[in-house]
Write a protein that holds these residues in place. Structure first.
Motif, PDB file in Angstrom:
ATOM      1  N   VAL A   1       4.750   0.463   6.535  1.00  0.00           N
ATOM      2  CA  VAL A   1       5.089   0.633   5.162  1.00  0.00           C
ATOM      3  C   VAL A   1       5.346   2.042   4.851  1.00  0.00           C
ATOM      4  O   VAL A   1       6.196   2.251   4.011  1.00  0.00           O
ATOM      5  CB  VAL A   1       3.869   0.152   4.451  1.00  0.00           C
ATOM      6  CG1 VAL A   1       4.161   0.152   2.866  1.00  0.00           C
ATOM      7  CG2 VAL A   1       3.428  -1.321   4.791  1.00  0.00           C
ATOM      8  N   GLU A   2       4.742   2.897   5.309  1.00  0.00           N
ATOM      9  CA  GLU A   2       4.835   4.467   4.801  1.00  0.00           C
ATOM     10  C   GLU A   2       4.353   5.133   5.936  1.00  0.00           C
ATOM     11  O   GLU A   2       3.257   4.946   6.353  1.00  0.00           O
ATOM     12  CB  GLU A   2       3.921   4.654   3.542  1.00  0.00           C
ATOM     13  CG  GLU A   2       3.951   5.951   3.035  1.00  0.00           C
ATOM     14  CD  GLU A   2       5.273   6.560   2.388  1.00  0.00           C
ATOM     15  OE1 GLU A   2       6.297   6.279   3.201  1.00  0.00           O
ATOM     16  OE2 GLU A   2       5.149   7.250   1.356  1.00  0.00           O
TER      17      GLU A   2
ATOM     18  N   VAL B   1       3.013   9.606   6.492  1.00  0.00           N
ATOM     19  CA  VAL B   1       2.773  10.846   6.006  1.00  0.00           C
ATOM     20  C   VAL B   1       2.249  11.698   6.668  1.00  0.00           C
ATOM     21  O   VAL B   1       1.294  11.549   7.441  1.00  0.00           O
ATOM     22  CB  VAL B   1       1.773  10.801   4.512  1.00  0.00           C
ATOM     23  CG1 VAL B   1       1.715  12.034   3.977  1.00  0.00           C
ATOM     24  CG2 VAL B   1       2.084   9.708   3.762  1.00  0.00           C
TER      25      VAL B   1
ATOM     26  N   GLN C   1      -1.341  -7.558   7.102  1.00  0.00           N
ATOM     27  CA  GLN C   1      -1.344  -9.071   7.440  1.00  0.00           C
ATOM     28  C   GLN C   1      -0.432  -9.527   8.392  1.00  0.00           C
ATOM     29  O   GLN C   1      -0.381 -10.805   8.633  1.00  0.00           O
ATOM     30  CB  GLN C   1      -0.895  -9.414   5.613  1.00  0.00           C
ATOM     31  CG  GLN C   1      -1.530  -9.270   4.557  1.00  0.00           C
ATOM     32  CD  GLN C   1      -1.035  -7.911   4.045  1.00  0.00           C
ATOM     33  OE1 GLN C   1      -0.434  -6.992   4.701  1.00  0.00           O
ATOM     34  NE2 GLN C   1      -1.486  -7.407   2.895  1.00  0.00           N
TER      35      GLN C   1
ATOM     36  N   GLY D   1      16.987   7.246 -10.052  1.00  0.00           N
ATOM     37  CA  GLY D   1      15.757   6.582  -9.639  1.00  0.00           C
ATOM     38  C   GLY D   1      15.218   7.076  -8.182  1.00  0.00           C
ATOM     39  O   GLY D   1      14.403   6.575  -7.561  1.00  0.00           O
TER      40      GLY D   1
ATOM     41  N   PRO E   1       3.144   2.821  -3.194  1.00  0.00           N
ATOM     42  CA  PRO E   1       2.509   3.016  -1.808  1.00  0.00           C
ATOM     43  C   PRO E   1       3.486   3.697  -1.110  1.00  0.00           C
ATOM     44  O   PRO E   1       3.141   4.505  -0.199  1.00  0.00           O
ATOM     45  CB  PRO E   1       2.001   1.915  -1.199  1.00  0.00           C
ATOM     46  CG  PRO E   1       2.699   0.705  -2.091  1.00  0.00           C
ATOM     47  CD  PRO E   1       3.017   1.168  -3.177  1.00  0.00           C
ATOM     48  N   ASN E   2       4.652   3.467  -1.197  1.00  0.00           N
ATOM     49  CA  ASN E   2       5.742   4.052  -0.505  1.00  0.00           C
ATOM     50  C   ASN E   2       6.341   5.399  -0.906  1.00  0.00           C
ATOM     51  O   ASN E   2       7.390   5.847  -0.153  1.00  0.00           O
ATOM     52  CB  ASN E   2       7.132   2.971  -0.447  1.00  0.00           C
ATOM     53  CG  ASN E   2       6.711   1.635  -0.059  1.00  0.00           C
ATOM     54  OD1 ASN E   2       5.432   1.300   0.199  1.00  0.00           O
ATOM     55  ND2 ASN E   2       7.589   0.728  -0.105  1.00  0.00           N
ATOM     56  N   ALA E   3       5.905   5.965  -1.663  1.00  0.00           N
ATOM     57  CA  ALA E   3       6.204   7.255  -2.263  1.00  0.00           C
ATOM     58  C   ALA E   3       5.227   8.476  -1.782  1.00  0.00           C
ATOM     59  O   ALA E   3       5.548   9.630  -2.617  1.00  0.00           O
ATOM     60  CB  ALA E   3       6.682   7.240  -3.646  1.00  0.00           C
ATOM     61  N   GLN E   4       4.315   8.130  -1.179  1.00  0.00           N
ATOM     62  CA  GLN E   4       3.338   9.199  -0.902  1.00  0.00           C
ATOM     63  C   GLN E   4       3.810  10.336   0.211  1.00  0.00           C
ATOM     64  O   GLN E   4       3.400  11.693   0.020  1.00  0.00           O
ATOM     65  CB  GLN E   4       2.109   8.507   0.013  1.00  0.00           C
ATOM     66  CG  GLN E   4       1.227   7.628  -0.708  1.00  0.00           C
ATOM     67  CD  GLN E   4       0.461   6.726  -0.036  1.00  0.00           C
ATOM     68  OE1 GLN E   4      -0.680   7.449   0.217  1.00  0.00           O
ATOM     69  NE2 GLN E   4       0.623   5.765   0.544  1.00  0.00           N
TER      70      GLN E   4
ATOM     71  N   TRP F   1       9.626   3.283 -11.531  1.00  0.00           N
ATOM     72  CA  TRP F   1       9.980   4.498 -10.892  1.00  0.00           C
ATOM     73  C   TRP F   1       9.278   4.289  -9.359  1.00  0.00           C
ATOM     74  O   TRP F   1       8.193   4.105  -9.355  1.00  0.00           O
ATOM     75  CB  TRP F   1       9.350   5.687 -11.668  1.00  0.00           C
ATOM     76  CG  TRP F   1       9.305   6.995 -11.004  1.00  0.00           C
ATOM     77  CD1 TRP F   1       8.263   7.537 -10.401  1.00  0.00           C
ATOM     78  CD2 TRP F   1      10.436   7.674 -10.237  1.00  0.00           C
ATOM     79  NE1 TRP F   1       8.640   8.894  -9.737  1.00  0.00           N
ATOM     80  CE2 TRP F   1      10.012   8.701  -9.599  1.00  0.00           C
ATOM     81  CE3 TRP F   1      11.945   7.649 -10.946  1.00  0.00           C
ATOM     82  CZ2 TRP F   1      10.836   9.841  -9.166  1.00  0.00           C
ATOM     83  CZ3 TRP F   1      12.740   8.512 -10.193  1.00  0.00           C
ATOM     84  CH2 TRP F   1      12.171   9.356  -9.562  1.00  0.00           C
ATOM     85  N   LEU F   2      10.418   4.487  -8.444  1.00  0.00           N
ATOM     86  CA  LEU F   2       9.997   4.539  -6.988  1.00  0.00           C
ATOM     87  C   LEU F   2       9.033   3.063  -6.872  1.00  0.00           C
ATOM     88  O   LEU F   2       8.071   3.168  -6.078  1.00  0.00           O
ATOM     89  CB  LEU F   2       9.278   5.631  -6.807  1.00  0.00           C
ATOM     90  CG  LEU F   2      10.095   7.024  -6.732  1.00  0.00           C
ATOM     91  CD1 LEU F   2       9.199   8.181  -6.283  1.00  0.00           C
ATOM     92  CD2 LEU F   2      11.372   6.923  -5.772  1.00  0.00           C
TER      93      LEU F   2
ATOM     94  N   GLN G   1      -6.851 -11.509  -0.873  1.00  0.00           N
ATOM     95  CA  GLN G   1      -5.293 -11.689  -1.108  1.00  0.00           C
ATOM     96  C   GLN G   1      -4.939 -13.105  -1.251  1.00  0.00           C
ATOM     97  O   GLN G   1      -4.101 -13.417  -2.145  1.00  0.00           O
ATOM     98  CB  GLN G   1      -4.582 -10.715  -0.526  1.00  0.00           C
ATOM     99  CG  GLN G   1      -4.822  -9.160  -0.465  1.00  0.00           C
ATOM    100  CD  GLN G   1      -3.902  -8.283   0.190  1.00  0.00           C
ATOM    101  OE1 GLN G   1      -3.404  -8.579   1.114  1.00  0.00           O
ATOM    102  NE2 GLN G   1      -3.927  -6.990  -0.065  1.00  0.00           N
TER     103      GLN G   1
ATOM    104  N   PHE H   1      -2.037 -12.962  -3.981  1.00  0.00           N
ATOM    105  CA  PHE H   1      -1.184 -11.551  -3.762  1.00  0.00           C
ATOM    106  C   PHE H   1      -0.182 -11.979  -2.786  1.00  0.00           C
ATOM    107  O   PHE H   1      -0.256 -12.293  -1.598  1.00  0.00           O
ATOM    108  CB  PHE H   1      -2.212 -10.766  -3.283  1.00  0.00           C
ATOM    109  CG  PHE H   1      -1.989  -9.383  -3.127  1.00  0.00           C
ATOM    110  CD1 PHE H   1      -2.018  -8.261  -3.911  1.00  0.00           C
ATOM    111  CD2 PHE H   1      -1.294  -8.974  -1.721  1.00  0.00           C
ATOM    112  CE1 PHE H   1      -1.535  -7.174  -3.459  1.00  0.00           C
ATOM    113  CE2 PHE H   1      -0.872  -7.818  -1.510  1.00  0.00           C
ATOM    114  CZ  PHE H   1      -0.971  -6.904  -2.413  1.00  0.00           C
TER     115      PHE H   1
ATOM    116  N   VAL I   1       2.823  -9.843  -0.646  1.00  0.00           N
ATOM    117  CA  VAL I   1       3.125  -8.667  -0.243  1.00  0.00           C
ATOM    118  C   VAL I   1       4.367  -8.467  -0.529  1.00  0.00           C
ATOM    119  O   VAL I   1       5.268  -9.291   0.190  1.00  0.00           O
ATOM    120  CB  VAL I   1       2.716  -8.228   1.034  1.00  0.00           C
ATOM    121  CG1 VAL I   1       2.635  -6.648   1.505  1.00  0.00           C
ATOM    122  CG2 VAL I   1       1.417  -8.725   1.345  1.00  0.00           C
TER     123      VAL I   1
ATOM    124  N   TYR J   1       7.634  -5.958   0.313  1.00  0.00           N
ATOM    125  CA  TYR J   1       8.065  -4.595   0.916  1.00  0.00           C
ATOM    126  C   TYR J   1       9.479  -4.535   0.752  1.00  0.00           C
ATOM    127  O   TYR J   1      10.071  -5.419   1.192  1.00  0.00           O
ATOM    128  CB  TYR J   1       7.536  -4.383   2.370  1.00  0.00           C
ATOM    129  CG  TYR J   1       6.089  -4.289   2.528  1.00  0.00           C
ATOM    130  CD1 TYR J   1       5.188  -3.228   1.790  1.00  0.00           C
ATOM    131  CD2 TYR J   1       5.417  -5.263   3.320  1.00  0.00           C
ATOM    132  CE1 TYR J   1       3.921  -3.408   1.928  1.00  0.00           C
ATOM    133  CE2 TYR J   1       4.224  -5.085   3.327  1.00  0.00           C
ATOM    134  CZ  TYR J   1       3.287  -4.336   2.697  1.00  0.00           C
ATOM    135  OH  TYR J   1       1.991  -4.096   2.689  1.00  0.00           O
TER     136      TYR J   1
END
Lengths: 245, 352
Positions: free
Chosen positions: A57-58, A60, A73, A214, B23-26, B142-143, B343, B348, B350, B352
């Protein structure tokens, strides 16, 4: 707390992979600031993002770590660790196409005593003249090791040894936007006004990020090289006018 | 037709727009942010989907932005009819001065006044609306998120801080269908005020035991030191907020080095900044613990003893300064099972 030592036959570096949260793996290399180690981290990051994008997903990166957020999941941590090791140890793996680090971003700095930031105090603690501090800070090429703390804040290293100081014992409530600061082995530019514990030695008129449609683009990215150069107060004001125009 | 909105007509607490964060902008340095208590947030959106009796809405409604109200004391005026749901800390909300149930969906007519008092228990309440809030009229995510982060408000990407006069626009979806005999969706709390309800059973009654996944540093500590940490009772400090929960030891601070939980030699291995995540247990030199919450920064420089599992963090987010917590170990597999069950139960999805 499973710690998976990675085989090191095809690689000189050693890292561990730990499951640190339901949805996060942490890859850790030795705790050091090293250009070659960091290159390897960024290479692996690019490779994993490319090859495992369906479950990652990400990511860092920092000096010695790579955090990987994944869709727990859809894949077990064990399976993902296996996949990462396989990719990392493939001898024939293509080096990810990283942006050339040859280009160096030049950041103008008004090293300022008037505003009573920390330049005078830094000089005193390092037993240098103010001009020597400016000369040492601006003669060095820095490398971007991590983005974080606030959006667009890039941790730059390594600062010349003569300028190493611990963080301020009590952080400032407000560090201005554009503050050029140092702490321990690092230097950075504050992209926006925020609290901060680093020593401010100057200010730059160059914004640390741009945004349009954006999208957010940091001025200094992880893996890029940076050099600072001194400008006068007049030049600072002129450049700032240009930025705001 | 002009876009519908609610207006804040009084505000003595704190309120912000929250969804599941970004979570994807960390990697750019942005805090993930998002609803402090995902249980109450997701339940609010589910109640709206159930009230509409449309299963396809459930899917798109589940992550819609809601208003997170901290310590109540806020009132809204509806400028158009809408379907809302109220969950989380019980603020004895009223619609036109008539008490309405918490953990339930309601319909508002244009001109209705929705008023929240200060809750007796808990911190955060959620006000969700059918279609989801967008904040200001032309506000875009935003993001990937509408979530507001205190430290990033000055950047101007997520609208203005909510205050008296703020207009909270929302997407028009199937609001008109609320005219059709609405199906009442609730946990039927009204008749059972003094008994724990399915909704409030999720939360800790008194003291919360935080289950955490141990870090490699924790594994390197001696058994005696690990035991000492696990036996320590902590009190939530008044400095706690959406960024982090500061936990103080009940006993006088340990003074001599023999009594330190974390040896200096281990501490020194953790001096370089590294990426940090939700629930990490930071352990500064004074050995007063910090648990990282939704508005945490993306990097940290303190030793980390482990990570509290997410479903316990939602519980922790509702606890107030002065309340007590302690820690116990859990495997990452168990933590994943708990989050997965959570979840699934809350629909919930997900994205992405």
């Amino acid at each position: 707390m499973p710690s998976h030592n990675s085989p090191t036959s095809q690689s000189n570096t050693k890292y561990t992979i730990d499951v640190v949260a339901e949805n996060a793996l942490l890859l850790s290399w030795p705790a050091q600031i090293s250009l070659s180690q960091h290159d390897e981290i960024l290479n692996l990051q690019a490779l994993l993002k490319q090859q495992l994008h369906e479950v990652i997903v990400e990511t860092v990166a920092s000096y010695h770590c790579l955090m990987i957020y994944f869709a727990f999941q859809h894949v077990t941590s064990e399976q993902l660790i296996e996949d990462i090791k396989k990719l990392a140890n493939n001898e024939h793996r293509q080096l990810a196409n990283l942006k050339s680090a040859d280009d160096c971003i030049k950041i103008p700095v008004y090293y300022d005593t008037e505003q009573q930031w920390d330049l005078v105090e830094v000089a005193k603690h390092c037993q240098l003249s103010i001009d020597e501090v400016i000369q040492q800070h601006s003669s060095h090429v820095y490398h971007g090791y991590a983005l974080g703390f606030t959006p667009g804040f890039c941790y730059l290293a390594s600062l010349p040894k003569s300028l190493h100081l611990p963080r301020k014992s009590s952080p400032r409530v407000k560090v201005p936007k554009g503050a050029v600061a140092i702490a321990e082995q690092q230097s950075a530019v504050y992209p926006s006004e925020s609290p901060g514990g680093w020593h401010i030695i100057g200010q730059t008129p160059v914004p640390m990020y741009q945004s349009n449609n954006g999208q957010f683009k940091a001025t200094i990215n992880v893996g890029q090289n940076v050099q600072f150069y001194a400008i006068s107060k007049t030049e600072y004001i002129e450049l700032q006018r240009g930025v705001n125009a | 037709m002009s876009k519908p909105y609610l207006e804040i007509i009084s505000c003595n607490g704190q309120a912000s727009i929250q969804d599941l964060g970004r979570p994807n902008a960390q990697h750019l340095g942005f805090s993930v942010s998002g609803a402090a208590d995902e249980y109450a947030f997701l339940t609010a959106n589910n109640l709206i989907a159930q009230q509409q009796n449309l299963s396809h809405i459930q899917h798109t409604q589940s992550a819609c932005a809601a208003i997170e109200i901290t310590l109540g004391q806020i009132a809204f005026k509806a400028h158009s009819a809408c379907t809302i749901a109220i969950t989380g800390a019980d603020c004895q909300a009223t619609i036109n001065n008539v008490l309405v149930s918490n953990w339930q969906s309601h319909t508002l007519k244009a001109g209705d006044i929705l008023d929240f008092s200060m809750p007796k228990v808990g911190l955060h309440s959620y006000l969700a609306v059918l279609g989801g809030f967008t904040g200001e009229i032309s506000q875009q995510p935003w993001l990937g998120s509408f979530s507001q982060t205190k430290n990033e408000m000055a950047l101007g990407f997520t609208g203005e801080k909510l205050t008296v006069g703020s207009k909270l626009y929302f997407n028009i979806r199937t609001q008109a269908q609320t005219q059709v005999e609405p199906k009442v969706a609730s946990f039927n709390t009204s008749q059972l005020r003094n008994r724990p309800t399915p909704a409030t059973q999720f939360y800790a009654r008194d003291k919360l035991t935080l289950r955490f996944i141990a870090s490699t540093i924790f594994a390197k500590m001696s058994v005696a030191q690990q035991t000492q940490f696990l036996a320590t009772e902590y009190v939530i400090s008044a400095d706690s907020n959406r960024m982090g929960y500061r936990l103080n030891t009940v006993q006088q601070a340990r003074s001599t080095s023999e009594q330190k939980i974390l040896l200096e030699i281990l501490r020194q291995q953790c001096s370089l900044s590294m990426p940090v995540t939700y629930g990490m247990i930071q352990f500064p030199a004074n050995e007063q613990t910090i648990v990282l919450m939704k508005e945490r920064q993306t990097m940290g420089g303190y030793p980390v003893l482990g990570t509290v599992m997410q479903t316990d963090l939602f519980r922790l987010s509702q606890m107030r300064p002065g309340e007590k917590v302690n820690f116990t170990l859990i495997s990452h597999k168990q933590a994943q099972q708990q989050l997965n069950a959570f979840q699934n139960k809350l629909n919930f999805s997900v994205v992405y």
